[in-house]
Design a protein around this motif. Sequence first.
Motif, PDB file in Angstrom:
ATOM      1  N   PRO A  83     -11.738 -46.151 -78.119  1.00  0.00           N
ATOM      2  CA  PRO A  83     -13.029 -45.714 -79.254  1.00  0.00           C
ATOM      3  C   PRO A  83     -12.397 -44.573 -79.335  1.00  0.00           C
ATOM      4  O   PRO A  83     -12.642 -43.380 -79.567  1.00  0.00           O
ATOM      5  CB  PRO A  83     -14.022 -46.026 -78.259  1.00  0.00           C
ATOM      6  CG  PRO A  83     -13.767 -47.485 -78.032  1.00  0.00           C
ATOM      7  CD  PRO A  83     -12.760 -47.589 -78.058  1.00  0.00           C
ATOM      8  N   ASP A  84     -11.978 -43.926 -77.865  1.00  0.00           N
ATOM      9  CA  ASP A  84     -11.540 -42.178 -78.119  1.00  0.00           C
ATOM     10  C   ASP A  84      -9.949 -41.856 -77.287  1.00  0.00           C
ATOM     11  O   ASP A  84      -9.390 -41.374 -77.032  1.00  0.00           O
ATOM     12  CB  ASP A  84     -12.766 -41.966 -77.164  1.00  0.00           C
ATOM     13  CG  ASP A  84     -13.743 -41.374 -76.963  1.00  0.00           C
ATOM     14  OD1 ASP A  84     -14.038 -41.719 -78.668  1.00  0.00           O
ATOM     15  OD2 ASP A  84     -14.852 -41.971 -76.450  1.00  0.00           O
ATOM     16  N   ALA A  85      -8.822 -43.314 -78.059  1.00  0.00           N
ATOM     17  CA  ALA A  85      -7.729 -43.012 -77.526  1.00  0.00           C
ATOM     18  C   ALA A  85      -6.950 -43.639 -78.635  1.00  0.00           C
ATOM     19  O   ALA A  85      -6.965 -43.750 -79.016  1.00  0.00           O
ATOM     20  CB  ALA A  85      -7.515 -44.146 -76.653  1.00  0.00           C
ATOM     21  N   LEU A  86      -5.601 -42.514 -78.736  1.00  0.00           N
ATOM     22  CA  LEU A  86      -4.815 -42.772 -79.800  1.00  0.00           C
ATOM     23  C   LEU A  86      -3.784 -43.901 -79.446  1.00  0.00           C
ATOM     24  O   LEU A  86      -4.068 -44.420 -78.585  1.00  0.00           O
ATOM     25  CB  LEU A  86      -4.119 -41.934 -79.760  1.00  0.00           C
ATOM     26  CG  LEU A  86      -4.107 -40.273 -80.610  1.00  0.00           C
ATOM     27  CD1 LEU A  86      -3.810 -39.405 -80.251  1.00  0.00           C
ATOM     28  CD2 LEU A  86      -5.054 -40.252 -81.302  1.00  0.00           C
ATOM     29  N   HIS A  87      -3.666 -44.603 -80.229  1.00  0.00           N
ATOM     30  CA  HIS A  87      -2.125 -45.702 -79.881  1.00  0.00           C
ATOM     31  C   HIS A  87      -1.124 -44.723 -79.766  1.00  0.00           C
ATOM     32  O   HIS A  87      -0.796 -43.779 -79.403  1.00  0.00           O
ATOM     33  CB  HIS A  87      -1.841 -45.790 -80.939  1.00  0.00           C
ATOM     34  CG  HIS A  87      -1.077 -47.222 -81.107  1.00  0.00           C
ATOM     35  ND1 HIS A  87      -0.178 -47.161 -80.645  1.00  0.00           N
ATOM     36  CD2 HIS A  87      -1.687 -49.167 -81.676  1.00  0.00           C
ATOM     37  CE1 HIS A  87       0.600 -48.691 -81.050  1.00  0.00           C
ATOM     38  NE2 HIS A  87      -0.252 -49.440 -81.133  1.00  0.00           N
ATOM     39  N   PRO A  88       0.087 -45.357 -78.594  1.00  0.00           N
ATOM     40  CA  PRO A  88       1.096 -45.105 -78.181  1.00  0.00           C
ATOM     41  C   PRO A  88       2.018 -44.780 -79.153  1.00  0.00           C
ATOM     42  O   PRO A  88       2.434 -43.753 -78.871  1.00  0.00           O
ATOM     43  CB  PRO A  88       1.538 -46.540 -77.436  1.00  0.00           C
ATOM     44  CG  PRO A  88      -0.162 -47.137 -77.110  1.00  0.00           C
ATOM     45  CD  PRO A  88      -0.720 -47.102 -77.885  1.00  0.00           C
ATOM     46  N   LEU A  89       1.836 -45.208 -80.111  1.00  0.00           N
ATOM     47  CA  LEU A  89       2.315 -44.594 -81.027  1.00  0.00           C
ATOM     48  C   LEU A  89       2.041 -43.254 -81.687  1.00  0.00           C
ATOM     49  O   LEU A  89       2.846 -42.714 -82.353  1.00  0.00           O
ATOM     50  CB  LEU A  89       2.572 -46.043 -82.414  1.00  0.00           C
ATOM     51  CG  LEU A  89       4.266 -46.469 -82.608  1.00  0.00           C
ATOM     52  CD1 LEU A  89       3.536 -48.229 -83.311  1.00  0.00           C
ATOM     53  CD2 LEU A  89       5.595 -45.930 -82.602  1.00  0.00           C
ATOM     54  N   ALA A  92       3.190 -40.567 -79.102  1.00  0.00           N
ATOM     55  CA  ALA A  92       4.840 -40.424 -78.624  1.00  0.00           C
ATOM     56  C   ALA A  92       4.935 -39.182 -80.303  1.00  0.00           C
ATOM     57  O   ALA A  92       5.765 -38.622 -79.901  1.00  0.00           O
ATOM     58  CB  ALA A  92       5.721 -41.927 -79.092  1.00  0.00           C
ATOM     59  N   PHE A  93       4.641 -39.750 -81.388  1.00  0.00           N
ATOM     60  CA  PHE A  93       4.718 -39.422 -82.317  1.00  0.00           C
ATOM     61  C   PHE A  93       4.886 -37.838 -81.886  1.00  0.00           C
ATOM     62  O   PHE A  93       4.736 -36.907 -82.835  1.00  0.00           O
ATOM     63  CB  PHE A  93       3.868 -39.340 -83.675  1.00  0.00           C
ATOM     64  CG  PHE A  93       4.775 -40.775 -84.539  1.00  0.00           C
ATOM     65  CD1 PHE A  93       5.365 -40.158 -85.981  1.00  0.00           C
ATOM     66  CD2 PHE A  93       5.927 -41.746 -83.755  1.00  0.00           C
ATOM     67  CE1 PHE A  93       6.332 -41.346 -86.399  1.00  0.00           C
ATOM     68  CE2 PHE A  93       6.333 -42.525 -85.035  1.00  0.00           C
ATOM     69  CZ  PHE A  93       6.434 -42.157 -85.916  1.00  0.00           C
ATOM     70  N   MET A  94       3.342 -37.267 -81.490  1.00  0.00           N
ATOM     71  CA  MET A  94       3.130 -35.873 -81.156  1.00  0.00           C
ATOM     72  C   MET A  94       3.978 -35.819 -80.665  1.00  0.00           C
ATOM     73  O   MET A  94       4.512 -34.585 -80.396  1.00  0.00           O
ATOM     74  CB  MET A  94       1.126 -36.319 -80.904  1.00  0.00           C
ATOM     75  CG  MET A  94       0.367 -35.980 -81.492  1.00  0.00           C
ATOM     76  SD  MET A  94      -1.136 -35.562 -81.025  1.00  0.00           S
ATOM     77  CE  MET A  94      -1.579 -36.458 -80.145  1.00  0.00           C
ATOM     78  N   MET A 111       4.335 -49.061 -90.092  1.00  0.00           N
ATOM     79  CA  MET A 111       5.563 -49.963 -90.212  1.00  0.00           C
ATOM     80  C   MET A 111       6.135 -49.781 -88.260  1.00  0.00           C
ATOM     81  O   MET A 111       6.421 -51.004 -88.238  1.00  0.00           O
ATOM     82  CB  MET A 111       6.244 -49.469 -90.985  1.00  0.00           C
ATOM     83  CG  MET A 111       7.267 -49.789 -90.973  1.00  0.00           C
ATOM     84  SD  MET A 111       7.559 -51.821 -92.379  1.00  0.00           S
ATOM     85  CE  MET A 111       7.515 -51.064 -93.700  1.00  0.00           C
ATOM     86  N   ALA A 112       5.720 -48.321 -88.188  1.00  0.00           N
ATOM     87  CA  ALA A 112       6.322 -48.973 -86.238  1.00  0.00           C
ATOM     88  C   ALA A 112       5.985 -49.974 -86.115  1.00  0.00           C
ATOM     89  O   ALA A 112       6.272 -50.636 -84.861  1.00  0.00           O
ATOM     90  CB  ALA A 112       6.493 -47.833 -85.966  1.00  0.00           C
ATOM     91  N   GLN A 113       4.415 -49.676 -86.050  1.00  0.00           N
ATOM     92  CA  GLN A 113       3.515 -50.634 -84.979  1.00  0.00           C
ATOM     93  C   GLN A 113       4.007 -52.077 -85.396  1.00  0.00           C
ATOM     94  O   GLN A 113       3.387 -53.118 -84.860  1.00  0.00           O
ATOM     95  CB  GLN A 113       2.125 -50.312 -85.614  1.00  0.00           C
ATOM     96  CG  GLN A 113       1.026 -51.639 -84.653  1.00  0.00           C
ATOM     97  CD  GLN A 113      -0.345 -50.990 -84.936  1.00  0.00           C
ATOM     98  OE1 GLN A 113      -0.385 -50.214 -86.153  1.00  0.00           O
ATOM     99  NE2 GLN A 113      -0.802 -50.837 -83.842  1.00  0.00           N
ATOM    100  N   SER A 114       3.657 -52.034 -86.731  1.00  0.00           N
ATOM    101  CA  SER A 114       3.934 -54.075 -86.957  1.00  0.00           C
ATOM    102  C   SER A 114       5.335 -54.701 -86.298  1.00  0.00           C
ATOM    103  O   SER A 114       5.492 -55.581 -86.239  1.00  0.00           O
ATOM    104  CB  SER A 114       4.788 -54.025 -88.516  1.00  0.00           C
ATOM    105  OG  SER A 114       4.149 -55.373 -88.556  1.00  0.00           O
ATOM    106  N   LEU A 115       6.166 -53.571 -86.359  1.00  0.00           N
ATOM    107  CA  LEU A 115       7.918 -53.663 -85.810  1.00  0.00           C
ATOM    108  C   LEU A 115       7.483 -54.239 -84.164  1.00  0.00           C
ATOM    109  O   LEU A 115       8.021 -55.164 -84.339  1.00  0.00           O
ATOM    110  CB  LEU A 115       8.653 -52.352 -86.060  1.00  0.00           C
ATOM    111  CG  LEU A 115      10.129 -52.802 -85.042  1.00  0.00           C
ATOM    112  CD1 LEU A 115      11.210 -53.254 -85.450  1.00  0.00           C
ATOM    113  CD2 LEU A 115      10.458 -51.315 -85.407  1.00  0.00           C
ATOM    114  N   ALA A 151       7.344 -44.967 -76.789  1.00  0.00           N
ATOM    115  CA  ALA A 151       6.284 -45.717 -77.745  1.00  0.00           C
ATOM    116  C   ALA A 151       6.219 -47.735 -76.862  1.00  0.00           C
ATOM    117  O   ALA A 151       5.401 -47.810 -76.371  1.00  0.00           O
ATOM    118  CB  ALA A 151       5.655 -45.925 -78.770  1.00  0.00           C
ATOM    119  N   ALA A 152       7.842 -47.585 -77.556  1.00  0.00           N
ATOM    120  CA  ALA A 152       7.583 -49.277 -76.660  1.00  0.00           C
ATOM    121  C   ALA A 152       8.166 -49.359 -75.546  1.00  0.00           C
ATOM    122  O   ALA A 152       7.337 -50.147 -75.171  1.00  0.00           O
ATOM    123  CB  ALA A 152       8.849 -49.398 -78.004  1.00  0.00           C
TER     124      ALA A 152
END
Length: 169
Positions: A83-89, A92-94, A111-115, A151-152
């Motif tokens: 709820p208050d957390a960004l995805h690791p991707l 990492a993008f930031m 697309m990266a998340q899907s990969l 992120a990986a």
Amino acid sequence: MKTLVTLTVNGEERSLAVEGYRSLLDTLREEAGLTGTKKGCDVGDCGACTVIVDGEPVNACLMLAVEAAGRDVRTVEGMQAGPDALHPLQEAFMEHGASQCGFCTPGILLMAQSLLERNPDPSDEEIRFGLSGNICRCTGYTKIFDAIRTAARRMAAPPADASGLEAAE
């Protein structure tokens, strides 16, 4: 004539009245109010409109909203780790400065998340192939690749316990 389309968007069932010719992209942006999905070329060439439908990346500009009836759709708004957390991707993008203007970023993130869901430790060549339908005109992709690799690694690491230490195996 409008048709009532019921689909699950980011885990929430939504019923939307749409014209039969409306794309999923326009429906998400205009009827559902989810503007994170971007309209780039509107012909499936740039990947800015990438969403995940039933676990697979799709160019939302090429899919009719009525085709999404009864299906599960994930947009960049549904990508958070909590709820208050960004995805690791997203984190990492930031950190890597992997987005400049940001227009392509939502599609590339999905697309990266899907990969990474299919291949948690992709090589550079696999990342390149995985993102081949997404165009970025600003970054030159180096920072994007760096962010995806970061992120990986984080997604593969064991979770930390409450003290902040990694759990022992």
